[in-house]
Motif scaffolding. Structure first.
Motif, PDB file in Angstrom:
ATOM      1  N   LYS A  86       0.837  -1.215   0.000  1.00  0.00           N
ATOM      2  CA  LYS A  86       0.000   0.000   0.000  1.00  0.00           C
ATOM      3  C   LYS A  86       0.869   1.263   0.000  1.00  0.00           C
ATOM      4  N   ALA A  87       2.174   1.092  -0.153  1.00  0.00           N
ATOM      5  CA  ALA A  87       3.156   2.188  -0.130  1.00  0.00           C
ATOM      6  C   ALA A  87       3.290   2.798   1.261  1.00  0.00           C
ATOM      7  N   GLU A  88       2.851   2.041   2.280  1.00  0.00           N
ATOM      8  CA  GLU A  88       2.965   2.509   3.669  1.00  0.00           C
ATOM      9  C   GLU A  88       4.305   2.096   4.258  1.00  0.00           C
ATOM     10  N   THR A  89       4.799   2.907   5.199  1.00  0.00           N
ATOM     11  CA  THR A  89       5.948   2.497   6.011  1.00  0.00           C
ATOM     12  C   THR A  89       5.407   2.004   7.355  1.00  0.00           C
ATOM     13  N   GLU A  90       6.339   1.636   8.235  1.00  0.00           N
ATOM     14  CA  GLU A  90       5.903   1.221   9.571  1.00  0.00           C
ATOM     15  C   GLU A  90       5.513   2.425  10.415  1.00  0.00           C
TER      16      GLU A  90
ATOM     17  N   ALA B  98      -3.512   7.146   0.727  1.00  0.00           N
ATOM     18  CA  ALA B  98      -3.457   8.305   1.621  1.00  0.00           C
ATOM     19  C   ALA B  98      -4.798   9.043   1.617  1.00  0.00           C
ATOM     20  N   ALA B  99      -5.399   9.167   0.443  1.00  0.00           N
ATOM     21  CA  ALA B  99      -6.694   9.861   0.351  1.00  0.00           C
ATOM     22  C   ALA B  99      -7.766   9.135   1.167  1.00  0.00           C
ATOM     23  N   GLU B 100      -7.668   7.825   1.180  1.00  0.00           N
ATOM     24  CA  GLU B 100      -8.627   7.025   1.946  1.00  0.00           C
ATOM     25  C   GLU B 100      -8.353   7.166   3.451  1.00  0.00           C
ATOM     26  N   LYS B 101      -7.075   7.058   3.774  1.00  0.00           N
ATOM     27  CA  LYS B 101      -6.642   7.073   5.172  1.00  0.00           C
ATOM     28  C   LYS B 101      -7.033   8.371   5.898  1.00  0.00           C
ATOM     29  N   ILE B 102      -6.833   9.498   5.223  1.00  0.00           N
ATOM     30  CA  ILE B 102      -7.014  10.782   5.914  1.00  0.00           C
ATOM     31  C   ILE B 102      -8.461  11.044   6.353  1.00  0.00           C
ATOM     32  N   LYS B 103      -9.375  10.267   5.803  1.00  0.00           N
ATOM     33  CA  LYS B 103     -10.785  10.444   6.201  1.00  0.00           C
ATOM     34  C   LYS B 103     -10.965  10.158   7.691  1.00  0.00           C
ATOM     35  N   ASN B 104     -10.085   9.351   8.259  1.00  0.00           N
ATOM     36  CA  ASN B 104     -10.199   8.987   9.675  1.00  0.00           C
ATOM     37  C   ASN B 104      -9.029   9.472  10.517  1.00  0.00           C
TER      38      ASN B 104
END
Lengths: 226, 532
Positions: free
Chosen positions: B442-446, B485-491
């Motif tokens: 998901k292109a996320e880091t830890e 990131a666009a999805e994540k920032i909603k929460n």
């Protein structure tokens, strides 16, 4: 590098002694400049380092990219790292590849005086005036191909008495051609559908589960398309 | 312009050409490749690396040039920064304006986020712009994402992270279609079929291209699209440190206006780091193909924030950098030259290696030919071998070099060398950072709130990237970072901003007595010398 031979160049009217034959970019650094603007890819692709210069005893204004142009005795130069440009905003998907589109977004193309200064100054050696002429006629395909090697350095814009922004006309034509004239790749659309339907998921999962040894064997044995 | 001696040596290459053209040099297997790499690849040379003394990868041996950056203080003194005064308050901050950053910004904006892109130089100033040869995608009938997967793993020494490779190959055709819809001018046949060729280490012809301006075409198209969509961009405003909030999630960055020397505080619900590679660190004292801004900025900022690095000890040397003329030493001669049939030839006119092996292997073979076998050419910068470019017009018809390699032809022609008529001299050059900040698919880091995309990330390519997979990587993981990131920032709710991670890092450096250097360095310093 032939550092034994030095030449004098004039950077914005200040004299510096630099090694003959090095690029203007390296010569300016040798002279003590650390670029913030006026330096990008250093390989002739990005258009950051448009440079104009004159030679002693010659009235002609010459041009080049600092990363490609070589230092010569008596060069009298300045960089043009930025030049204000008009740019139209559009939704490519809604456009049609025809004359009216070009005239709607860049009506100033019709003001071209035919002076050919844009072509003369282009460091890529493109026939800039001719691709603007193609755009004036609505020949999107020709303008797209003729402008393809444009690196958007903006030197043409700096010289245009008709105030045309050639490189923005060029990219509009290229995007119109790429989206609306050349057919879409059918094999690509088919493959995207297959991927979205999950056709390859099983095979990929199987490969992802294999050990390094198993993969090495499959890899060494794989067939190569000639 | 070649010297008289070089012109004599060209005759040897010409004499053997007809015979060579009917020969196919044998490929090597994995075991032979590993032996070659250990003997000659710069990654394995004694003294090339040292262990980093602090941070998440403490104890890992990395190239000295990377360690120097990692063992450096923050630009800002955390005690002096007023984090109450917010200059920009956004949903997603994208750091870096190349292909990965622009893809991320477009997709984050499409996902409904308020996006700010901050970039060190101009929007589009990036290695993306300089990628010449092509982009891989398995979209032909005889090819498939699993076949592409196997090629990628083999290229990377089978050490690549499987979930990342799966994402890369599965998204590849989707990304090409995305660009096609944006009007990117890929080289196509009149019916729309993509023209595709081989690259090093590919088992199918899946290299899509746009003459030899492939990266430039992708970059300018993405940039134009981002401008049409109104993405906000701050140019000449690199990030110099990440910010966190009191929950420990990444929550913005400090930007530095390089022209006014003013700092900006950006608060963001997510940060996408897309700062690119590190060629301008001149690892192994090598010249580089890289952009002026490739100084590993994102690596150190992410590392101070606690993100782990992967494969940063694997540096890619492109087999064919210019070795002559001296003015452009180290610049890229695209792999497409070999893709179109040019062979590697030594001073005696012999072909000495399969031209389309993976880059790590071809570079090692060239180094071996010069160093061990003594069959290289002597040039002012050291050694080189021939790349027999006139073969291209003989194979594909007169005019092919000028039509398919206009940028290459223009560069050599500028120095009086017609590469369609005479061979060119090449030597390996520093090209790509194979590793970087470890990400997931998901292109996320830890670290919560921190996404990485493009050359700054690590894991996708293992120890060696294949040609045409970096333009692909920036799109695949740029898009994924933007969408996720666009999805994540909603929460996400951002708490109070702080710089504690940077302060702690500085204290650790003090304890180690390493408080001399400051990073990121932002731009290389070539003053009063001839370099770069």
């Amino acid at each position: 590098m032939p550092e034994e031979k030095m030449v004098n160049i004039y950077i914005m009217n200040k004299q510096y002694e630099v090694p003959a034959g090095v690029t203007i970019m390296k010569a300016m650094e040798f002279a003590g400049y650390q670029f913030v603007r006026g330096c990008g890819c250093r390989g002739g692709f990005c258009g950051a380092c448009g440079t104009v210069y004159r030679k002693p005893g010659d009235f002609r204004l010459r041009s080049g990219l600092a990363c490609q142009l070589q230092a010569e005795e008596g060069m009298y130069l300045a960089q043009i790292p930025f030049y204000p440009a008009n740019r139209s905003t559009y939704d490519l998907q809604e456009l049609t590849p025809e004359l009216s589109t070009i005239l709607t977004h860049y009506p100033e193309v019709t003001r071209c005086l035919g002076c050919n200064q844009c072509t003369k100054i282009c460091p890529q050696g493109l026939d800039v005036m001719d691709y603007i002429a193609a755009a004036q006629r609505g020949d999107v395909e020709k303008a797209a191909h003729m402008s393809f090697d444009c690196i958007m350095c903006g030197l043409c814009v700096s010289r245009c008495p008709a105030e045309i922004v050639h490189y923005n006309v060029g990219i509009l034509c290229r995007r119109l051609y790429g989206r609306h004239i050349i057919p879409k790749a059918e094999h690509l659309a088919k493959r995207v559908e297959e991927i979205k339907s999950g056709k390859f998921d099983g095979e990929l999962n199987d490969l992802m589960g294999k050990s390094q040894e198993e993969l090495t064997k499959i890899y060494d044995d794989r067939d190569m398309e000639q | 312009m070649y010297t008289a001696e070089m012109l004599e040596l060209i005759k040897v290459v010409e004499q053997t050409r007809e015979k060579r053209m009917s020969e196919t040099f044998p490929r090597i297997n994995v075991e032979e490749k590993n032996k070659l790499l250990r003997g000659f690849h710069p990654d394995y040379m004694d003294g090339a690396m040292r262990p980093v003394q602090l941070g998440p990868n403490k104890g890992d041996a990395l190239p000295h040039e990377h360690v120097d950056i990692l063992e450096s203080r923050s630009w800002v003194d955390p005690a002096d920064v007023d984090l109450e005064k917010i200059d920009f308050d956004v949903d997603v901050l994208v750091i870096g304006g190349g292909g990965a950053g622009t893809s991320a910004a477009i997709m984050a904006a499409e996902g409904g986020a308020d996006v700010l892109m901050a970039t060190k130089l101009r929007h589009g100033d990036a290695n993306t712009m300089m990628a010449e040869g092509g982009i891989q995608a398995a979209d032909k009938e005889n090819d498939s994402p699993p076949i592409h997967y196997l090629d990628v793993m083999g290229g990377g020494g089978f050490l690549n992270i499987p979930e990342l490779v799966s994402a890369l190959v599965s998204d590849a055709p989707i990304c090409i279609e995305w660009l096609e819809n944006f009007g990117a001018m890929f080289s196509k046949f009149p019916d729309g079929t993509m023209n595709t060729i081989h690259g090093g280490g590919t088992s199918r012809r899946r290299m899509h291209f746009a003459h030899d301006y492939t990266g430039a075409e992708i970059m300018r198209t993405l940039r134009d699209e981002a401008r049409n969509r109104g993405v906000k961009v701050l140019e000449f405003a690199p990030a110099v440190e990440l910010l966190k909030d009191d929950q420990g999630q990444v929550a913005g960055a400090i930007l530095y206006n390089m022209e006014t020397e003013k700092y900006y505080i950006v608060r963001a619900k997510a940060v996408i780091m897309a700062t690119g590679g590190s060629g301008r660190l001149h690892i192994n004292e090598s010249p580089t193909t890289n952009h002026y801004g490739a100084t590993a900025d994102g690596i150190i900022m992410s590392y101070r924030a606690g993100a782990k690095l992967a494969f940063l000890n694997a540096t890619q040397f492109h087999p064919t950098g210019v070795a002559f003329p001296e003015q452009v030493v180290g610049q890229l001669v695209t792999e497409k030259v070999r893709g179109l049939g040019a062979q590697l030839v030594n001073i005696e006119g012999e072909q000495f290696f399969y031209p389309l092996e993976t880059r790590d292997a071809v570079s090692s073979a060239i180094i071996r030919e010069c160093r061990e076998r003594g069959k290289g050419l002597t040039v002012p910068s050291g050694s080189g071998v021939w790349l027999d470019s006139p073969m291209i017009d003989i194979i594909h018809g007169k005019g092919t070099v000028q039509e398919e390699l206009p940028a290459m032809f223009r560069m050599f022609d500028n120095f009086g060398i017609k590469m369609d008529e005479t061979p060119i001299i090449i030597y390996p050059t520093l090209h790509y950072q194979n590793g970087g900040v470890l990400i997931n698919d998901k292109a996320e880091t830890e670290i919560e709130g921190l996404y990485i995309a493009g050359e700054c990330a690590g894991g996708v390519h293992g120890r060696n990237r294949l040609m045409g997979n970096s333009l692909l990587d920036i799109l695949v993981f740029g898009r994924r970072a933007g969408m996720n990131a666009a999805e994540k920032i909603k929460n996400v709710k951002v708490g109070k901003l702080n710089l504690e991670h940077a302060a702690e890092y500085n204290q650790e450096l003090d304890k180690l007595g390493l408080n001399e250097r400051v990073s990121p360095i932002l731009i290389p310093d070539y003053r009063y010398k001839i370099s770069g």
